[in-house]
Design a protein around this motif. Structure first.
Motif, PDB file in Angstrom:
ATOM      1  N   UNK A   5       0.827  -0.979   0.175  1.00 60.86           N
ATOM      2  CA  UNK A   5      -0.068  -0.460  -0.006  1.00 60.86           C
ATOM      3  C   UNK A   5       1.207   1.415  -0.175  1.00 60.86           C
ATOM      4  N   UNK A   6       0.529   2.100  -1.200  1.00 61.23           N
ATOM      5  CA  UNK A   6       1.310   4.015  -1.519  1.00 61.23           C
ATOM      6  C   UNK A   6       0.401   4.220   0.311  1.00 61.23           C
ATOM      7  N   UNK A   7       0.714   3.986   1.015  1.00 62.35           N
ATOM      8  CA  UNK A   7      -0.093   4.392   2.330  1.00 62.35           C
ATOM      9  C   UNK A   7       0.229   6.174   2.730  1.00 62.35           C
ATOM     10  N   UNK A   8       0.787   6.443   2.532  1.00 68.35           N
ATOM     11  CA  UNK A   8       0.608   8.147   2.854  1.00 68.35           C
ATOM     12  C   UNK A   8      -0.554   8.864   2.031  1.00 68.35           C
ATOM     13  N   UNK A   9      -0.846   8.413   0.884  1.00 65.50           N
ATOM     14  CA  UNK A   9      -2.485   9.229   0.695  1.00 65.50           C
ATOM     15  C   UNK A   9      -3.751   8.108   0.974  1.00 65.50           C
ATOM     16  N   UNK A  10      -3.140   7.039   1.240  1.00 68.30           N
ATOM     17  CA  UNK A  10      -4.520   6.168   1.421  1.00 68.30           C
ATOM     18  C   UNK A  10      -5.691   6.312   2.083  1.00 68.30           C
ATOM     19  N   UNK A  11      -6.965   6.551   1.583  1.00 70.05           N
ATOM     20  CA  UNK A  11      -7.530   6.285   3.139  1.00 70.05           C
ATOM     21  C   UNK A  11      -7.408   5.418   4.235  1.00 70.05           C
ATOM     22  N   UNK A  12      -8.265   6.127   5.521  1.00 63.02           N
ATOM     23  CA  UNK A  12      -8.309   5.030   6.577  1.00 63.02           C
ATOM     24  C   UNK A  12      -9.313   3.986   5.994  1.00 63.02           C
ATOM     25  N   UNK A  13     -10.580   4.507   5.751  1.00 66.55           N
ATOM     26  CA  UNK A  13     -11.372   3.598   5.171  1.00 66.55           C
ATOM     27  C   UNK A  13     -10.837   2.674   4.881  1.00 66.55           C
ATOM     28  N   UNK A  14     -10.124   2.650   3.703  1.00 69.29           N
ATOM     29  CA  UNK A  14      -9.647   2.027   2.857  1.00 69.29           C
ATOM     30  C   UNK A  14      -8.615   1.099   3.263  1.00 69.29           C
ATOM     31  N   UNK A  90      -4.176  -1.164  -8.065  1.00 71.49           N
ATOM     32  CA  UNK A  90      -5.861  -0.948  -7.770  1.00 71.49           C
ATOM     33  C   UNK A  90      -5.582   0.164  -6.892  1.00 71.49           C
ATOM     34  N   UNK A  91      -6.885   1.416  -7.465  1.00 68.97           N
ATOM     35  CA  UNK A  91      -6.657   2.729  -7.109  1.00 68.97           C
ATOM     36  C   UNK A  91      -7.628   2.652  -5.954  1.00 68.97           C
ATOM     37  N   UNK A  92      -7.405   3.260  -4.931  1.00 69.82           N
ATOM     38  CA  UNK A  92      -8.259   3.620  -3.486  1.00 69.82           C
ATOM     39  C   UNK A  92     -10.115   3.851  -3.887  1.00 69.82           C
ATOM     40  N   UNK A  93     -10.376   4.343  -5.006  1.00 65.58           N
ATOM     41  CA  UNK A  93     -11.285   4.139  -5.136  1.00 65.58           C
ATOM     42  C   UNK A  93     -11.783   2.782  -6.739  1.00 65.58           C
ATOM     43  N   UNK A  94     -10.910   2.116  -6.235  1.00 61.88           N
ATOM     44  CA  UNK A  94     -11.792   0.799  -6.638  1.00 61.88           C
ATOM     45  C   UNK A  94     -11.001   0.677  -8.152  1.00 61.88           C
ATOM     46  N   UNK A  95     -10.590   1.587  -9.216  1.00 59.19           N
ATOM     47  CA  UNK A  95      -9.737   2.056 -10.747  1.00 59.19           C
ATOM     48  C   UNK A  95      -8.692   0.516 -10.892  1.00 59.19           C
ATOM     49  N   UNK A  96      -8.992  -0.442 -11.203  1.00 58.52           N
ATOM     50  CA  UNK A  96      -7.516  -1.140 -11.394  1.00 58.52           C
ATOM     51  C   UNK A  96      -7.306  -0.010 -12.561  1.00 58.52           C
ATOM     52  N   UNK A  97      -6.121  -0.497 -12.062  1.00 54.67           N
ATOM     53  CA  UNK A  97      -4.736  -0.674 -13.495  1.00 54.67           C
ATOM     54  C   UNK A  97      -4.076  -1.194 -14.052  1.00 54.67           C
ATOM     55  N   UNK A  98      -4.268  -1.318 -15.233  1.00 56.07           N
ATOM     56  CA  UNK A  98      -4.219  -2.321 -16.078  1.00 56.07           C
ATOM     57  C   UNK A  98      -3.231  -1.985 -17.653  1.00 56.07           C
ATOM     58  N   UNK A  99      -2.859  -3.044 -18.109  1.00 55.49           N
ATOM     59  CA  UNK A  99      -1.864  -2.680 -19.374  1.00 55.49           C
ATOM     60  C   UNK A  99      -2.828  -2.029 -20.995  1.00 55.49           C
ATOM     61  N   UNK A 133     -16.117   2.786  -2.483  1.00 55.10           N
ATOM     62  CA  UNK A 133     -15.718   2.201  -1.001  1.00 55.10           C
ATOM     63  C   UNK A 133     -15.988   1.027  -1.234  1.00 55.10           C
ATOM     64  N   UNK A 134     -17.890   0.528  -1.758  1.00 58.22           N
ATOM     65  CA  UNK A 134     -18.143  -0.584  -2.553  1.00 58.22           C
ATOM     66  C   UNK A 134     -17.141  -0.989  -3.870  1.00 58.22           C
ATOM     67  N   UNK A 135     -16.973   0.368  -4.530  1.00 59.73           N
ATOM     68  CA  UNK A 135     -15.928  -0.483  -6.009  1.00 59.73           C
ATOM     69  C   UNK A 135     -14.716  -1.383  -5.360  1.00 59.73           C
ATOM     70  N   UNK A 136     -14.003  -0.947  -4.373  1.00 59.69           N
ATOM     71  CA  UNK A 136     -12.480  -0.803  -4.133  1.00 59.69           C
ATOM     72  C   UNK A 136     -12.701  -2.451  -3.213  1.00 59.69           C
ATOM     73  N   UNK A 137     -13.365  -2.682  -1.985  1.00 57.79           N
ATOM     74  CA  UNK A 137     -14.144  -3.886  -1.954  1.00 57.79           C
ATOM     75  C   UNK A 137     -14.168  -4.601  -3.520  1.00 57.79           C
ATOM     76  N   UNK A 138     -15.096  -4.164  -3.480  1.00 57.68           N
ATOM     77  CA  UNK A 138     -15.505  -5.351  -5.157  1.00 57.68           C
ATOM     78  C   UNK A 138     -13.797  -5.948  -5.891  1.00 57.68           C
ATOM     79  N   UNK A 139     -13.682  -4.974  -5.654  1.00 56.75           N
ATOM     80  CA  UNK A 139     -12.033  -5.353  -7.097  1.00 56.75           C
ATOM     81  C   UNK A 139     -10.831  -6.253  -6.504  1.00 56.75           C
ATOM     82  N   UNK A 140     -10.785  -5.828  -4.870  1.00 55.39           N
ATOM     83  CA  UNK A 140     -10.479  -6.432  -4.090  1.00 55.39           C
ATOM     84  C   UNK A 140     -10.844  -7.754  -3.851  1.00 55.39           C
TER      85      UNK A 140
END
Length: 154
Positions: A5-14, A90-99, A133-140
């Protein structure tokens, strides 16, 4: 799979979602930051504090990353490095980064930097909401079910 986790900017809820997922799935979770990060006592959860400086935490993550690991970050250049090394991002908003999407994401980021550099106020991202938050949890969940030890839940 390990989770970084790139934790410096990661929201607490994530972070809370990640803590629960690490415990439930017994996947190693490491938060990397240039300041102390509180983590719950767990054999599966740890933190690494790096020195302050531009991209120091990002470079530490890339150095420790193995192919197949997952990195949680909103930093698009870091996500590009992760993908190049065979990891998942994966972004904290649940957006996957892909090739398939990382090159376009880098181009948009560079364009926005150019606009900001010329004095145009581009605004910031909206506040994290329940849908994010839901998008993040679902992708995770999907990533852990496919590549981790078990599904993460939320």
């Amino acid at each position: 799979m390990k989770i970084w986790v790139d934790a410096d900017a990661c929201p607490v809820v994530i972070k809370e979602i990640l803590f629960k997922a690490a415990e439930r799935t017994q996947v190693q979770l490491t938060l990397v930051a240039n300041q102390p990060v509180r983590v719950p006592p767990s054999q599966f959860i740890s933190s690494v504090q790096v020195s302050a400086g531009f991209d120091v935490a990002d470079n530490e993550i890339v150095e420790r990353l193995s192919a197949g690991d997952l990195v949680i970050t909103g930093d698009i250049p870091l996500a590009a490095d992760v993908i190049a090394k065979g990891g998942y991002a994966l972004s904290p908003r649940g957006e996957p980064f892909t090739k398939e999407n990382i090159k376009a994401r880098l181009n948009i980021r560079d364009f926005m930097d150019t606009l900001r550099g010329s004095g145009i106020n581009t605004g910031g991202p909206p506040a994290l909401n329940q849908g994010d938050r839901k998008s993040f949890a679902d992708h995770l969940d999907r990533l852990l079910a496919r590549y981790g030890k078990a599904g993460a839940g939320s």
